[in-house]
Motif scaffolding. Sequence first.
Motif, PDB file in Angstrom:
ATOM      1  N   GLY A 197      -9.004 -39.658   4.745  1.00  0.00           N
ATOM      2  CA  GLY A 197      -9.901 -39.984   5.863  1.00  0.00           C
ATOM      3  C   GLY A 197      -9.287 -39.365   7.217  1.00  0.00           C
ATOM      4  N   PRO A 198     -10.016 -39.528   8.334  1.00  0.00           N
ATOM      5  CA  PRO A 198      -9.943 -38.949   9.442  1.00  0.00           C
ATOM      6  C   PRO A 198      -8.292 -38.825  10.095  1.00  0.00           C
ATOM      7  CG  PRO A 198     -12.034 -39.701   9.628  1.00  0.00           C
ATOM      8  CD  PRO A 198     -11.365 -40.499   8.380  1.00  0.00           C
ATOM      9  N   PRO A 199      -7.770 -38.104  10.836  1.00  0.00           N
ATOM     10  CA  PRO A 199      -6.331 -38.232  11.190  1.00  0.00           C
ATOM     11  C   PRO A 199      -6.207 -39.580  12.236  1.00  0.00           C
ATOM     12  CG  PRO A 199      -7.420 -36.588  12.420  1.00  0.00           C
ATOM     13  CD  PRO A 199      -8.488 -36.899  11.400  1.00  0.00           C
ATOM     14  N   ALA A 200      -4.957 -39.987  12.220  1.00  0.00           N
ATOM     15  CA  ALA A 200      -4.542 -41.196  13.251  1.00  0.00           C
ATOM     16  C   ALA A 200      -4.731 -40.830  14.655  1.00  0.00           C
ATOM     17  CB  ALA A 200      -3.231 -41.520  12.940  1.00  0.00           C
ATOM     18  N   GLY A 201      -4.775 -41.745  15.410  1.00  0.00           N
ATOM     19  CA  GLY A 201      -4.876 -41.358  16.710  1.00  0.00           C
ATOM     20  C   GLY A 201      -6.244 -41.322  17.339  1.00  0.00           C
ATOM     21  N   LEU A 202      -7.354 -41.094  16.563  1.00  0.00           N
ATOM     22  CA  LEU A 202      -8.572 -41.049  17.224  1.00  0.00           C
ATOM     23  C   LEU A 202      -8.960 -42.195  17.695  1.00  0.00           C
ATOM     24  CD1 LEU A 202     -10.456 -39.258  14.091  1.00  0.00           C
ATOM     25  CD2 LEU A 202      -9.323 -38.219  16.254  1.00  0.00           C
ATOM     26  N   ALA A 203     -10.050 -42.151  18.697  1.00  0.00           N
ATOM     27  CA  ALA A 203     -10.643 -43.418  19.386  1.00  0.00           C
ATOM     28  C   ALA A 203     -11.419 -44.141  18.261  1.00  0.00           C
ATOM     29  CB  ALA A 203     -11.527 -43.154  20.496  1.00  0.00           C
ATOM     30  N   PRO A 204     -11.332 -45.504  18.311  1.00  0.00           N
ATOM     31  CA  PRO A 204     -12.241 -46.034  17.235  1.00  0.00           C
ATOM     32  C   PRO A 204     -13.707 -45.724  17.278  1.00  0.00           C
ATOM     33  CG  PRO A 204     -10.768 -47.686  18.080  1.00  0.00           C
ATOM     34  CD  PRO A 204     -10.799 -46.296  18.763  1.00  0.00           C
ATOM     35  N   ALA A 205     -14.221 -45.536  18.314  1.00  0.00           N
ATOM     36  CA  ALA A 205     -15.585 -45.171  18.469  1.00  0.00           C
ATOM     37  C   ALA A 205     -15.918 -43.964  17.759  1.00  0.00           C
ATOM     38  CB  ALA A 205     -16.238 -45.109  19.741  1.00  0.00           C
ATOM     39  N   ILE A 206     -15.045 -42.894  18.004  1.00  0.00           N
ATOM     40  CA  ILE A 206     -15.069 -41.473  17.357  1.00  0.00           C
ATOM     41  C   ILE A 206     -14.823 -41.552  15.997  1.00  0.00           C
ATOM     42  CG2 ILE A 206     -14.169 -39.259  17.284  1.00  0.00           C
ATOM     43  CD1 ILE A 206     -15.774 -39.565  20.041  1.00  0.00           C
ATOM     44  N   LYS A 207     -13.703 -42.368  15.515  1.00  0.00           N
ATOM     45  CA  LYS A 207     -13.470 -42.256  13.990  1.00  0.00           C
ATOM     46  C   LYS A 207     -14.681 -42.801  13.322  1.00  0.00           C
ATOM     47  CE  LYS A 207     -10.024 -43.922  10.880  1.00  0.00           C
ATOM     48  NZ  LYS A 207      -8.474 -44.757  10.759  1.00  0.00           N
ATOM     49  N   GLU A 208     -15.399 -44.027  13.686  1.00  0.00           N
ATOM     50  CA  GLU A 208     -16.531 -44.478  12.891  1.00  0.00           C
ATOM     51  C   GLU A 208     -17.730 -43.710  12.608  1.00  0.00           C
ATOM     52  OE1 GLU A 208     -18.842 -47.500  16.408  1.00  0.00           O
ATOM     53  OE2 GLU A 208     -17.420 -48.094  14.879  1.00  0.00           O
ATOM     54  N   THR A 209     -17.791 -42.391  13.449  1.00  0.00           N
ATOM     55  CA  THR A 209     -18.914 -41.784  13.220  1.00  0.00           C
ATOM     56  C   THR A 209     -18.511 -40.596  12.366  1.00  0.00           C
ATOM     57  OG1 THR A 209     -18.197 -39.934  14.778  1.00  0.00           O
ATOM     58  CG2 THR A 209     -19.530 -41.852  15.722  1.00  0.00           C
ATOM     59  N   LEU A 210     -17.477 -40.449  11.688  1.00  0.00           N
ATOM     60  CA  LEU A 210     -17.085 -39.378  10.777  1.00  0.00           C
ATOM     61  C   LEU A 210     -17.033 -39.705   9.559  1.00  0.00           C
ATOM     62  CD1 LEU A 210     -13.579 -38.597  12.704  1.00  0.00           C
ATOM     63  CD2 LEU A 210     -16.063 -37.451  12.923  1.00  0.00           C
ATOM     64  N   GLU A 211     -17.269 -38.752   8.659  1.00  0.00           N
ATOM     65  CA  GLU A 211     -17.501 -39.007   7.058  1.00  0.00           C
ATOM     66  C   GLU A 211     -16.201 -39.257   6.734  1.00  0.00           C
ATOM     67  OE1 GLU A 211     -18.850 -35.099   5.653  1.00  0.00           O
ATOM     68  OE2 GLU A 211     -20.896 -35.907   5.800  1.00  0.00           O
ATOM     69  N   ALA A 212     -16.049 -40.068   5.552  1.00  0.00           N
ATOM     70  CA  ALA A 212     -14.589 -40.777   4.930  1.00  0.00           C
ATOM     71  C   ALA A 212     -13.898 -39.500   4.590  1.00  0.00           C
ATOM     72  CB  ALA A 212     -14.891 -41.578   3.609  1.00  0.00           C
ATOM     73  N   GLY A 213     -14.282 -38.401   3.955  1.00  0.00           N
ATOM     74  CA  GLY A 213     -13.606 -37.287   3.454  1.00  0.00           C
ATOM     75  C   GLY A 213     -13.678 -36.127   4.164  1.00  0.00           C
ATOM     76  N   GLY A 214     -12.926 -35.281   4.148  1.00  0.00           N
ATOM     77  CA  GLY A 214     -13.152 -33.988   4.792  1.00  0.00           C
ATOM     78  C   GLY A 214     -12.798 -32.694   4.149  1.00  0.00           C
ATOM     79  N   TYR A 215     -12.438 -31.666   4.670  1.00  0.00           N
ATOM     80  CA  TYR A 215     -12.268 -30.495   4.033  1.00  0.00           C
ATOM     81  C   TYR A 215     -11.098 -29.738   4.331  1.00  0.00           C
ATOM     82  CZ  TYR A 215     -17.075 -30.608   2.598  1.00  0.00           C
ATOM     83  OH  TYR A 215     -18.139 -31.027   2.165  1.00  0.00           O
ATOM     84  N   ARG A 216     -10.210 -29.235   3.616  1.00  0.00           N
ATOM     85  CA  ARG A 216      -8.936 -28.560   4.017  1.00  0.00           C
ATOM     86  C   ARG A 216      -8.892 -27.128   3.737  1.00  0.00           C
ATOM     87  NH1 ARG A 216      -3.282 -31.119   2.501  1.00  0.00           N
ATOM     88  NH2 ARG A 216      -4.083 -32.397   4.525  1.00  0.00           N
ATOM     89  N   VAL A 217      -8.661 -26.349   4.555  1.00  0.00           N
ATOM     90  CA  VAL A 217      -8.653 -24.888   4.443  1.00  0.00           C
ATOM     91  C   VAL A 217      -7.174 -24.209   4.038  1.00  0.00           C
ATOM     92  CG1 VAL A 217      -8.982 -22.448   5.568  1.00  0.00           C
ATOM     93  CG2 VAL A 217     -10.549 -24.335   5.980  1.00  0.00           C
ATOM     94  N   LEU A 218      -7.031 -23.430   3.134  1.00  0.00           N
ATOM     95  CA  LEU A 218      -5.680 -23.082   2.845  1.00  0.00           C
ATOM     96  C   LEU A 218      -5.496 -21.734   2.848  1.00  0.00           C
ATOM     97  CD1 LEU A 218      -5.603 -25.158  -0.698  1.00  0.00           C
ATOM     98  CD2 LEU A 218      -4.310 -25.769   1.400  1.00  0.00           C
ATOM     99  N   ASP A 219      -4.352 -21.152   3.084  1.00  0.00           N
ATOM    100  CA  ASP A 219      -4.074 -19.628   3.501  1.00  0.00           C
ATOM    101  C   ASP A 219      -3.776 -19.007   2.120  1.00  0.00           C
ATOM    102  OD1 ASP A 219      -1.562 -20.237   2.716  1.00  0.00           O
ATOM    103  OD2 ASP A 219      -0.788 -20.066   4.665  1.00  0.00           O
ATOM    104  N   PRO A 220      -3.683 -17.607   1.995  1.00  0.00           N
ATOM    105  CA  PRO A 220      -3.542 -17.147   0.793  1.00  0.00           C
ATOM    106  C   PRO A 220      -2.200 -17.583  -0.039  1.00  0.00           C
ATOM    107  CG  PRO A 220      -4.118 -15.426   2.102  1.00  0.00           C
ATOM    108  CD  PRO A 220      -3.656 -16.836   3.037  1.00  0.00           C
ATOM    109  N   GLN A 221      -1.223 -18.039   0.591  1.00  0.00           N
ATOM    110  CA  GLN A 221      -0.076 -18.720   0.021  1.00  0.00           C
ATOM    111  C   GLN A 221      -0.290 -20.192  -0.270  1.00  0.00           C
ATOM    112  OE1 GLN A 221       0.308 -16.629   3.019  1.00  0.00           O
ATOM    113  NE2 GLN A 221       0.503 -15.290   1.472  1.00  0.00           N
ATOM    114  N   GLY A 222      -1.442 -20.794  -0.180  1.00  0.00           N
ATOM    115  CA  GLY A 222      -1.830 -22.197  -0.273  1.00  0.00           C
ATOM    116  C   GLY A 222      -1.440 -23.216   0.788  1.00  0.00           C
ATOM    117  N   ALA A 223      -1.063 -22.718   1.772  1.00  0.00           N
ATOM    118  CA  ALA A 223      -0.205 -23.694   2.847  1.00  0.00           C
ATOM    119  C   ALA A 223      -1.684 -24.014   3.715  1.00  0.00           C
ATOM    120  CB  ALA A 223       0.613 -22.979   3.881  1.00  0.00           C
ATOM    121  N   PRO A 224      -1.548 -25.404   3.980  1.00  0.00           N
ATOM    122  CA  PRO A 224      -2.723 -26.074   4.860  1.00  0.00           C
ATOM    123  C   PRO A 224      -2.729 -25.067   6.409  1.00  0.00           C
ATOM    124  CG  PRO A 224      -1.458 -27.773   3.982  1.00  0.00           C
ATOM    125  CD  PRO A 224      -0.568 -26.455   3.670  1.00  0.00           C
ATOM    126  N   LEU A 225      -4.141 -24.803   6.718  1.00  0.00           N
ATOM    127  CA  LEU A 225      -4.284 -24.293   8.053  1.00  0.00           C
ATOM    128  C   LEU A 225      -5.004 -25.346   8.985  1.00  0.00           C
ATOM    129  CD1 LEU A 225      -5.484 -20.739   7.124  1.00  0.00           C
ATOM    130  CD2 LEU A 225      -3.190 -21.387   7.642  1.00  0.00           C
TER     131      LEU A 225
END
Length: 227
Positions: free
Chosen positions: A31-59
Amino acid sequence: MSLRFLVVLVLGTATTAAAQDSYKLEKLNDGPPAGLAPAIKETLEAGGYRVLDPQGAPLVDVWLRKAAPATGEPAGSKGAILYPVLTDGELLGVVKYAAEAGDYRDQTIPPGAYTLRYGLQPVNGDHLGVSVNRDYALLLPAAKDLEPADLPRKKLEQQSAESVGTSHPGILILLAPPDPLPEGPSMVNDQMLNTWGAVLKLPLKVEGKPEPVVLPLQLVVVGAKTD
């Protein structure tokens, strides 16, 4: 100068990348990261997307809004504006950088969470030649962006500048998605712009439509304007 990581949307000249040294996009069940305002967090999708660099590390991780308000159904660009159905200052989602990155002006973005809001490049001499269209996503410190309501231009720019610690907003240029759209989560490489982008679909809330309408976007994670 080395490439800097950022989030922008790319023109349809990009091609889907399949080489072993390519960046990758994967679905993220977290889910969305910790520290978001509740009103912002509730507008977001439950899942997200992660971009990985060519070595497989998260960007960078991305969570889109569940239903971003729109003035109508997507119907193409209008002059130099690619997304006329979106409103200046509108919340699009949240991003979380795993490491230090850079925006389209090559300004430093510290690791952490930021809200992502739509904005239009001012029509003045200071911005001539910066991009072919006026659409941008602006980064704002997530800890200070507390409500999903549209932000007025002055407040939008002031809070966005805090994300990069300068007098200029932290900007992620928005460009058109590739055509045809790839199936599923995909990264594309635009050799002309020297950028890599994630192809995503932003759900829109359109009056009279019982279900969200999809607006395809391409979110670039590597590259910066160098001239």
